[in-house]
Motif scaffolding. Structure first.
Motif, PDB file in Angstrom:
ATOM      1  N   HIS A  59      18.216   3.010  -4.955  1.00 25.99           N
ATOM      2  CA  HIS A  59      19.482   3.749  -5.088  1.00 25.99           C
ATOM      3  C   HIS A  59      19.590   4.834  -4.015  1.00 25.99           C
ATOM      4  CE1 HIS A  59      22.572   5.703  -8.037  1.00 25.99           C
ATOM      5  NE2 HIS A  59      23.125   5.231  -6.947  1.00 25.99           N
ATOM      6  N   TYR A 117      26.595  -7.431 -11.585  1.00 25.54           N
ATOM      7  CA  TYR A 117      25.456  -6.779 -12.230  1.00 25.54           C
ATOM      8  C   TYR A 117      25.907  -5.782 -13.305  1.00 25.54           C
ATOM      9  CZ  TYR A 117      22.038  -8.828  -9.062  1.00 25.54           C
ATOM     10  OH  TYR A 117      21.229  -9.717  -8.396  1.00 25.54           O
ATOM     11  N   ALA A 141      23.628  -2.525  -9.889  1.00 26.13           N
ATOM     12  CA  ALA A 141      25.079  -2.387  -9.707  1.00 26.13           C
ATOM     13  C   ALA A 141      25.422  -1.090  -8.993  1.00 26.13           C
ATOM     14  CB  ALA A 141      25.779  -2.450 -11.065  1.00 26.13           C
ATOM     15  N   HIS A 142      24.732  -0.010  -9.333  1.00 29.90           N
ATOM     16  CA  HIS A 142      24.947   1.260  -8.633  1.00 29.90           C
ATOM     17  C   HIS A 142      24.688   1.098  -7.140  1.00 29.90           C
ATOM     18  CE1 HIS A 142      24.813   3.525 -12.523  1.00 29.90           C
ATOM     19  NE2 HIS A 142      25.556   4.373 -11.838  1.00 29.90           N
ATOM     20  N   CYS A 143      23.611   0.404  -6.825  1.00 29.08           N
ATOM     21  CA  CYS A 143      23.264   0.211  -5.408  1.00 29.08           C
ATOM     22  C   CYS A 143      24.368  -0.528  -4.666  1.00 29.08           C
ATOM     23  CB  CYS A 143      21.947  -0.554  -5.290  1.00 29.08           C
ATOM     24  SG  CYS A 143      20.498   0.380  -5.821  1.00 29.08           S
ATOM     25  N   PHE A 144      24.827  -1.637  -5.229  1.00 32.40           N
ATOM     26  CA  PHE A 144      25.856  -2.427  -4.546  1.00 32.40           C
ATOM     27  C   PHE A 144      27.192  -1.697  -4.496  1.00 32.40           C
ATOM     28  CE2 PHE A 144      23.079  -6.184  -5.619  1.00 32.40           C
ATOM     29  CZ  PHE A 144      22.738  -6.452  -4.302  1.00 32.40           C
ATOM     30  N   ARG A 145      27.482  -0.930  -5.523  1.00 33.45           N
ATOM     31  CA  ARG A 145      28.715  -0.126  -5.479  1.00 33.45           C
ATOM     32  C   ARG A 145      28.660   0.868  -4.323  1.00 33.45           C
ATOM     33  NH1 ARG A 145      29.512   4.769  -9.416  1.00 33.45           N
ATOM     34  NH2 ARG A 145      27.951   5.457  -7.895  1.00 33.45           N
ATOM     35  N   ALA A 179      34.103  -1.136 -10.267  1.00 38.49           N
ATOM     36  CA  ALA A 179      33.827  -2.282  -9.399  1.00 38.49           C
ATOM     37  C   ALA A 179      34.970  -3.295  -9.380  1.00 38.49           C
ATOM     38  CB  ALA A 179      32.529  -2.955  -9.833  1.00 38.49           C
ATOM     39  N   ALA A 231      28.455  -5.726  -7.277  1.00 43.46           N
ATOM     40  CA  ALA A 231      28.358  -4.605  -8.206  1.00 43.46           C
ATOM     41  C   ALA A 231      28.955  -4.976  -9.555  1.00 43.46           C
ATOM     42  CB  ALA A 231      29.063  -3.377  -7.633  1.00 43.46           C
TER      43      ALA A 231
END
Length: 453
Positions: free
Chosen positions: A304, A365, A350-354, A390, A362
């Motif tokens: 993250h 996940y 999901a936080h990472c991809f967002r 997302a 995001a």
């Protein structure tokens, strides 16, 4: 009898003459020193003029003035030698990872007492940039093991430790269900009134290690609750003291968990580089503890941090390593790690991809993160907001529906972080405000979160 006039502060005047420090320079140094420990001050040269005339600055002003003059004079200067009434708690109370066990106990109990008393410098303390890296370095380099024994008056036994552990479990469950704002003050009062006397009691090393470990858990929970309220300076002080106590207990796994919490907060407040460093320190401790699930969590918070820095390659490396570590995890994890499951792993992914701008992944996940255990109502509100954010561009109507669920859950929580998540959804939906349901939802979020910034 009439009011006695203030007497000029000749001691302060003599110190300023000795050091050659102008009023403006002293004020600037005091403000900067306060800022370094999360205390915002508004002193200027006229403030110093008032001190010279006999006015006393409010705590922790006298201690900060003495620290600044110590630095310039090259010798120890006390607040009394500055002609000021000191003796209060230092402005950096709780921000240092103590070198000795006696100092650690004194620092933690003083923090609890000052918090119960709602000392002004703790209320609204801001995030102090340098303290987490310093604490993690102490954690890594402090020689050990330590021997937590005490010869106090009251005999402390296993039943006392078990009672604290039972209360910690109950507080942790409440925190997840109702948010940090509804439990923090109760936890702090319990630490001050019930746990502090235990630490000052009489116990052998076996009991002492357990006592410090469970106290570290509860102190970490108090810090996490403060973080949930976005009281970031206060949260730092609790997490550092929790880390110190886990070190006294010889509990590497708990230390890793606390370092991961520090990393989590560092990313949240916009310090992703520090978050990566803290996560890597946490991984060392997790590996020493032999807990693959914990190592996976520490790798996730590192990922993250990389995502917040927009380092897609490093983020992918950490995410893959986290998945591999999680696949090795077994059932021998401690109770405080029960929350870390597939749903939590999906939420962090999901936080990472967002943050990297990959909203389709995001969303995928975030959807998986909703398959979570009962009781984590705050976490569910977060994950719903994550999913709504997302999908906002792809389907604003669906984002409103999902966001509405999160808004209903947040109404039963006392969690400023939940308001921040809702504001993120509102922001993402701003381009579609002309749609009736979107406009209505954005107005509801504004009304619910107004005054919570």
């Amino acid at each position: 009898m009439g009011r006695q006039p203030k007497q000029p502060n000749t001691q302060l005047a003599e110190l300023l003459a000795e050091t050659g420090l102008p009023n403006k320079a002293l004020a600037r140094r005091v403000v900067e020193r306060g800022r370094a420990v999360g205390v915002e001050l508004r002193y200027d040269h006229t403030s110093v003029g008032r001190w010279l005339a006999g006015e006393q600055p409010n705590p922790p002003g006298p201690e900060l003035v003495a620290e600044c003059l110590t630095e310039v004079a090259g010798r120890r200067v006390t607040s009394a030698e500055c002609g000021m009434t000191g003796g209060g708690e230092a402005a950096d109370l709780g921000l240092e990872f103590s070198l000795s066990l006696a100092e650690a106990t004194a620092s933690a109990t003083a923090l609890w007492r000052s918090d119960v008393e709602r000392r002004r410098f703790l209320v609204g303390a801001s995030y102090a940039v340098a303290v987490y890296p310093a604490a993690s370095m102490r954690w890594l380099t402090l020689p050990g093991p330590e021997h937590p024994v005490s010869a106090g008056f009251r005999r402390i036994g296993q039943s006392d430790v078990d009672a604290v552990r039972t209360m910690t479990t109950a507080f942790r469950d409440l925190d997840n269900r109702v948010g940090g704002g509804k439990v923090r003050s109760t936890v702090v009062h319990y630490l001050h009134s019930s746990v502090a006397p235990l630490l000052r009691g009489s116990y052998n090393e076996r009991v002492g290690r357990q006592l410090f470990a469970t106290t570290a858990e509860l102190t970490k929970l108090a810090g996490w609750a403060a973080y949930d309220l976005e009281e970031h300076g206060l949260a730092q002080r609790y997490l550092i003291q929790a880390l110190r106590m886990s070190r006294a207990a010889g509990d590497a796994g708990l230390g890793a968990e606390i370092l991961a919490a520090m990393s989590h907060q560092a990313t949240y407040v916009g310090r992703p580089g520090d978050a990566v460093d803290l996560a890597r320190a946490a991984q060392i401790a997790a590996r020493n503890a032999g807990l693959p699930a914990l190592e996976s969590e520490c790798l996730m918070v590192e990922a993250h941090g990389h995502a917040a820095r927009q380092d897609e390659s490093a983020c992918a490396t950490s995410l893959n390593a986290a998945q591999r570590a999680y696949s090795r995890s077994d059932s021998g994890r401690p109770e405080w790690l029960d929350y870390f499951d597939e749903a939590y792993l999906s939420a962090k992914t999901a936080h990472c991809f967002r943050d990297l701008g990959d909203l389709p992944r995001a969303a995928r996940y975030a959807e998986q993160s909703l398959d979570m255990s009962d009781g984590y109502l705050r976490g569910r509100a977060f994950n719903l907001c994550l999913l709504a954010s997302a999908v906002a561009d792809a389907d604003p109507h669906e984002a409103v529906r999902i966001g509405g669920e999160a808004l209903e859950l947040a109404a039963g929580l006392e969690s400023r972080r939940s308001y921040s998540y809702l504001r993120e959804v509102r922001f993402r939906l701003a381009p579609y405000d002309q749609l009736a349901d979107v406009g209505e939802f954005r107005r509801r979020v504004l009304a619910a979160t107004k005054g919570t910034d």
